[in-house]
Scaffold this motif. Structure first.
Motif, mmCIF file in Angstrom:
data_model
loop_
_atom_site.group_PDB
_atom_site.id
_atom_site.type_symbol
_atom_site.label_atom_id
_atom_site.label_comp_id
_atom_site.label_asym_id
_atom_site.label_seq_id
_atom_site.Cartn_x
_atom_site.Cartn_y
_atom_site.Cartn_z
ATOM 1 N N LYS A 22 4.926 40.811 16.514
ATOM 2 C CA LYS A 22 4.169 40.588 17.741
ATOM 3 C C LYS A 22 4.231 39.125 18.132
ATOM 4 O O LYS A 22 3.979 38.246 17.301
ATOM 5 C CB LYS A 22 2.709 41.005 17.537
ATOM 6 C CG LYS A 22 1.902 40.965 18.823
ATOM 7 C CD LYS A 22 0.577 41.675 18.679
ATOM 8 C CE LYS A 22 -0.409 40.875 17.875
ATOM 9 N NZ LYS A 22 -1.766 41.472 17.937
ATOM 10 N N ARG A 23 4.581 38.899 19.366
ATOM 11 C CA ARG A 23 4.597 37.528 19.861
ATOM 12 C C ARG A 23 4.272 37.527 21.345
ATOM 13 O O ARG A 23 4.274 38.582 22.002
ATOM 14 C CB ARG A 23 5.942 36.853 19.615
ATOM 15 C CG ARG A 23 7.109 37.463 20.358
ATOM 16 C CD ARG A 23 8.327 36.544 20.253
ATOM 17 N NE ARG A 23 9.558 37.137 20.731
ATOM 18 C CZ ARG A 23 9.888 37.234 22.012
ATOM 19 N NH1 ARG A 23 9.044 36.846 22.943
ATOM 20 N NH2 ARG A 23 11.046 37.756 22.370
ATOM 21 N N VAL A 35 -0.413 30.197 19.894
ATOM 22 C CA VAL A 35 -0.865 31.490 20.392
ATOM 23 C C VAL A 35 -2.145 31.911 19.673
ATOM 24 O O VAL A 35 -2.254 31.783 18.461
ATOM 25 C CB VAL A 35 0.221 32.564 20.153
ATOM 26 C CG1 VAL A 35 -0.226 33.911 20.709
ATOM 27 C CG2 VAL A 35 1.541 32.130 20.771
ATOM 28 N N ILE A 36 -3.115 32.379 20.446
ATOM 29 C CA ILE A 36 -4.293 33.020 19.857
ATOM 30 C C ILE A 36 -4.249 34.486 20.264
ATOM 31 O O ILE A 36 -4.339 34.818 21.451
ATOM 32 C CB ILE A 36 -5.613 32.394 20.328
ATOM 33 C CG1 ILE A 36 -5.620 30.890 20.082
ATOM 34 C CG2 ILE A 36 -6.795 33.039 19.593
ATOM 35 C CD1 ILE A 36 -6.888 30.200 20.580
ATOM 36 N N HIS A 37 -4.071 35.340 19.287
ATOM 37 C CA HIS A 37 -3.954 36.760 19.577
ATOM 38 C C HIS A 37 -5.339 37.380 19.758
ATOM 39 O O HIS A 37 -6.312 36.977 19.125
ATOM 40 C CB HIS A 37 -3.214 37.471 18.440
ATOM 41 C CG HIS A 37 -1.756 37.114 18.376
ATOM 42 N ND1 HIS A 37 -0.807 37.738 19.143
ATOM 43 C CD2 HIS A 37 -1.085 36.182 17.640
ATOM 44 C CE1 HIS A 37 0.391 37.225 18.881
ATOM 45 N NE2 HIS A 37 0.248 36.275 17.974
ATOM 46 N N ILE A 116 -10.776 34.770 18.978
ATOM 47 C CA ILE A 116 -10.881 34.386 17.566
ATOM 48 C C ILE A 116 -11.748 35.383 16.803
ATOM 49 O O ILE A 116 -11.410 35.807 15.689
ATOM 50 C CB ILE A 116 -11.445 32.953 17.448
ATOM 51 C CG1 ILE A 116 -10.397 31.940 17.916
ATOM 52 C CG2 ILE A 116 -11.888 32.646 16.017
ATOM 53 C CD1 ILE A 116 -10.941 30.525 18.087
ATOM 54 N N GLN A 119 -9.872 38.709 16.566
ATOM 55 C CA GLN A 119 -8.778 38.594 15.598
ATOM 56 C C GLN A 119 -9.330 38.543 14.185
ATOM 57 O O GLN A 119 -8.743 39.117 13.255
ATOM 58 C CB GLN A 119 -7.947 37.351 15.898
ATOM 59 C CG GLN A 119 -6.770 37.136 14.956
ATOM 60 C CD GLN A 119 -5.776 38.273 15.025
ATOM 61 O OE1 GLN A 119 -5.346 38.670 16.097
ATOM 62 N NE2 GLN A 119 -5.405 38.830 13.875
ATOM 63 N N ARG B 94 2.030 34.988 10.838
ATOM 64 C CA ARG B 94 0.993 35.639 10.049
ATOM 65 C C ARG B 94 1.591 36.852 9.361
ATOM 66 O O ARG B 94 2.364 37.601 9.963
ATOM 67 C CB ARG B 94 -0.182 36.067 10.952
ATOM 68 C CG ARG B 94 -1.437 36.451 10.145
ATOM 69 C CD ARG B 94 -2.620 36.807 11.035
ATOM 70 N NE ARG B 94 -2.336 37.974 11.839
ATOM 71 C CZ ARG B 94 -2.410 38.002 13.167
ATOM 72 N NH1 ARG B 94 -2.781 36.934 13.832
ATOM 73 N NH2 ARG B 94 -2.126 39.090 13.841
ATOM 74 N N SER B 101 4.185 39.816 10.759
ATOM 75 C CA SER B 101 3.918 40.678 11.911
ATOM 76 C C SER B 101 3.532 39.951 13.182
ATOM 77 O O SER B 101 3.494 40.566 14.243
ATOM 78 C CB SER B 101 2.802 41.669 11.567
ATOM 79 O OG SER B 101 1.618 40.968 11.272
ATOM 80 N N ALA B 102 3.232 38.663 13.103
ATOM 81 C CA ALA B 102 2.821 37.970 14.324
ATOM 82 C C ALA B 102 3.284 36.525 14.289
ATOM 83 O O ALA B 102 3.165 35.842 13.272
ATOM 84 C CB ALA B 102 1.301 38.014 14.488
ATOM 85 N N GLU B 103 3.837 36.102 15.416
ATOM 86 C CA GLU B 103 4.206 34.696 15.572
ATOM 87 C C GLU B 103 3.033 33.976 16.211
ATOM 88 O O GLU B 103 2.565 34.355 17.272
ATOM 89 C CB GLU B 103 5.440 34.571 16.454
ATOM 90 C CG GLU B 103 5.878 33.133 16.681
ATOM 91 C CD GLU B 103 7.066 33.046 17.626
ATOM 92 O OE1 GLU B 103 8.079 33.726 17.368
ATOM 93 O OE2 GLU B 103 6.967 32.324 18.629
ATOM 94 N N LEU B 104 2.571 32.930 15.553
ATOM 95 C CA LEU B 104 1.393 32.214 16.036
ATOM 96 C C LEU B 104 1.747 30.964 16.827
ATOM 97 O O LEU B 104 0.899 30.409 17.511
ATOM 98 C CB LEU B 104 0.495 31.836 14.863
ATOM 99 C CG LEU B 104 0.003 33.004 14.011
ATOM 100 C CD1 LEU B 104 -0.860 32.497 12.868
ATOM 101 C CD2 LEU B 104 -0.759 34.007 14.842
ATOM 102 N N GLY B 105 2.994 30.525 16.700
ATOM 103 C CA GLY B 105 3.383 29.360 17.464
ATOM 104 C C GLY B 105 4.694 28.792 16.986
ATOM 105 O O GLY B 105 5.194 29.154 15.910
ATOM 106 N N THR B 139 -3.865 28.365 16.148
ATOM 107 C CA THR B 139 -5.268 28.731 15.940
ATOM 108 C C THR B 139 -5.349 30.178 15.487
ATOM 109 O O THR B 139 -4.964 31.082 16.228
ATOM 110 C CB THR B 139 -6.063 28.531 17.243
ATOM 111 O OG1 THR B 139 -5.936 27.168 17.661
ATOM 112 C CG2 THR B 139 -7.529 28.861 17.033
ATOM 113 N N THR B 142 -7.790 34.697 10.950
ATOM 114 C CA THR B 142 -7.766 36.060 10.421
ATOM 115 C C THR B 142 -7.971 36.051 8.917
ATOM 116 O O THR B 142 -8.724 36.861 8.375
ATOM 117 C CB THR B 142 -6.424 36.731 10.764
ATOM 118 O OG1 THR B 142 -6.174 36.601 12.161
ATOM 119 C CG2 THR B 142 -6.446 38.201 10.390
#
Lengths: 191, 387
Positions: A22-23, A35-37, A116, A119, B94, B101-105, B139, B142
């Motif tokens: 996921k991006r 990115v803040i999911h 936040i 998440q 992350r 599973s996740a790109e944070l930056g 940021t 989790t």
């Protein structure tokens, strides 16, 4: 270069190394990103230091919204406010707290707070939006409810007034209002 | 401090190293570092289970750079990993339930042989630094527990000299800094002092000790001290030694729950200037020798400014005190100047001057409720006084 904050969808993509990761949907248009999911939901906030070409390329997409570069700009009543509220609600993000006259700095801080917290609950393996925004918290499983309170505690948020009959919308609003006066250190800058 | 120089040649990493688990393979030491067991491209990683530090650092040695420090790793496996897999950018990912599973930056940057790559947590932020330079900040909160570790995907990716940086007496010592110190999102724990022997023109901090993850954030310190988003609890002190000309704070104590701490400078030799500040706290200055100047300062939510003694001047301009704020001055020897001062919320504030020896000047001051005055011996010029 200008620091910009976007709200955009997330996608599951293969980046050549990781499958179905996921991006942010338009991350590849940006030379940097933070990115803040929004938990497991398909939206995110993206902070990026962009030039005008990059900004224009991102904003050419209809499913992207951007905060103004000057976050001390206030949200105007009428169409600008309605657009923000409708955009957030369409993404299952509570938006009744957004009002005309609110600065975008406050808006961004509170929205980041919602993301936040949501998440954080996801990290405890629960999905807040298994319930509708207008459902009371007691429609969540007890463990999911507990996870939300745990995250609130971890974020030093007061949960006063939040009970099982509080709607998810109201609970998130109450919690994330507390981010309004907290400077947000995000992407290496303080907002 | 936990660390490992991977001195054992070609052997699996031993306890307390623990494999990430799931589909991740393990790591092994090799001549001059650490790499994945497979020796070919494959997810592999391990964390140092006896450490709960919020920092993981390795020196990059060689190979394709798909790998890096890992943080907050635990059962799942869950946590965060760094990688520079495309050779031009660094990423923070992350890991959820065993999947990256996740790109944070991402940010532009490359690993350089012998230089450190570090991933650390500060509050809700994960910060990647290359050779000591913060390169990427994302940021995500989790996962905040777990242990620090290492990810090695590329079969030839080798790192060395892993450390969690959490020394029992980890310190940042700056012998001399000529002009300015800027700290952002710094987390200082009990055993990690920040010691600056001398800062010639801006600020000197000595033995700063703040416990359990508060953020001390000062955007710019040159003639003002700005504290924002300080989440300091009881028994946490911020002692500041000496600042020769602009601001000197000694034994400043921040107490109380998250948003109700106090800033108490016991002695300010020359001037304390706060400009364009939003202070959600109580400020008590026991003694200020020459001047306290507040400009465009907002003190909100039941805070107060208390000066037990102010020898020469207190100048407040464009100051807003909101919601139950109090301005209380027990004694001021020479002058109190208030301009464009707003006390808001009727019935909940106090302006109390016990004794003013010479002059009190109020201009464009709006007091929406009662004002309590003590003794004023000489002059009391009031302009545009509204009461």
């Amino acid at each position: 270069m200008t620091v910009r904050i976007y709200l955009m969808p997330t996608i599951l993509a293969d980046n050549g190394r990781h499958l179905n990761m996921k991006r942010a949907k338009y991350r590849t248009l940006l030379s940097n990103s933070s990115v803040i999911h929004y938990g497991p939901e398909p939206y995110c906030m993206v902070l990026s230091d962009v030039d005008t070409t990059q900004h224009s390329a991102v904003m050419a997409n209809a499913d992207v919204r951007a905060a103004p570069a000057d976050l001390d700009t206030t949200i105007a009543s009428g169409a600008p406010l309605n657009t923000i509220v409708n955009t957030l609600e369409a993404a299952s993000i509570p938006a009744q707290w957004v009002v005309a006259g609110m600065s975008f700095r406050t808006f961004v801080r509170r929205l980041a707070g919602i993301f936040i917290v949501t998440q954080g609950v996801s990290g405890k393996k629960f999905r807040l939006l298994q319930a509708a925004l207008d459902d009371p918290l007691n429609t969540l499983s007890a463990n999911a409810h507990s996870a939300l309170l745990d995250i609130a505690t971890a974020q030093q948020l007061s949960t006063t007034g939040i009970t099982g009959s509080t709607t998810l919308r109201s609970a998130l609003t109450t919690l994330c209002a507390q981010f309004a006066t907290r400077p947000l250190f995000y992407g290496g800058v303080s907002l | 401090m936990a660390s490992d120089d991977f001195a054992s040649a070609n052997s699996p990493l031993a306890s307390p190293w623990t494999g990430f688990g799931g589909s991740f393979g393990n790591l092994r030491s090799t001549s001059g570092g650490c790499r994945n067991v497979a020796g070919s491209d494959a997810d592999a990683g391990a964390y140092y289970s006896s450490s709960s530090a919020q920092s993981s650092q390795v020196d990059y040695v060689s190979g394709s750079t798909d790998g890096g420090p890992a943080l907050n790793m635990g059962v799942g496996p869950d946590g965060y990993v760094d990688s520079a897999y495309n050779g031009t950018e660094v990423f923070t990912f992350r890991v959820d339930d065993g999947s990256v599973s996740a790109e944070l930056g991402h940010a532009t940057g490359v690993y350089v042989a012998t230089q450190a790559v570090r991933l650390r947590r500060s509050g809700n932020n994960l910060i990647t630094s290359l050779a000591g330079v913060d390169t990427l900040t994302v940021t995500d909160a989790t996962y905040t527990g777990g242990s620090p570790g290492v990810l090695c995907y590329s079969g030839d990716f080798i790192v060395d000299n892993w450390t969690d940086g959490a020394a029992g007496a980890f310190s940042l010592t700056i012998g001399q800094l000529s002009y300015a110190l800027s700290l952002q999102a710094v987390t200082l724990k009990a055993d990690r002092p920040l010691t600056i022997a001398q800062l010639s023109y801006a600020l000197t901090l000595q033995s700063v000790s703040m416990i359990a993850g508060p953020t001390l954030q000062a955007g710019q310190i040159s003639y003002a001290l700005s504290l924002q988003d300080v989440s300091a609890k009881a028994d946490r002190t911020l002692p500041i030694g000496q600042l020769s000309y602009a601001l000197s704070l000694q034994a400043v104590t921040t107490t109380g729950p998250a948003t109700t701490f106090s800033l108490s400078p016991e002695q300010i030799s020359y001037a304390l200037s706060l400009a364009d500040s939003l202070a959600d706290y109580e400020m008590s200055a026991a003694q200020i020798s020459y001047a306290l100047t507040l400009q465009d300062v907002a003190l909100i939510c039941g805070r107060k400014v208390t000066n037990d003694q102010l020898s020469y001047a207190l100048s407040l301009q464009s100051v807003g005190l909101f919601r139950g704020a109090a301005l209380q001055i027990d004694q001021i020897s020479y002058a109190l100047n208030l301009q464009t001062l707003g006390f808001v919320y009727v019935g909940s504030f106090t302006l109390a001057c016990e004794k003013i020896d010479y002059a009190l000047n109020l201009q464009q001051v709006a007091l929406l409720s009662s004002a309590n005055r003590g003794e004023i011996f000489h002059t009391l010029p009031l302009n545009w006084w509204t009461k």
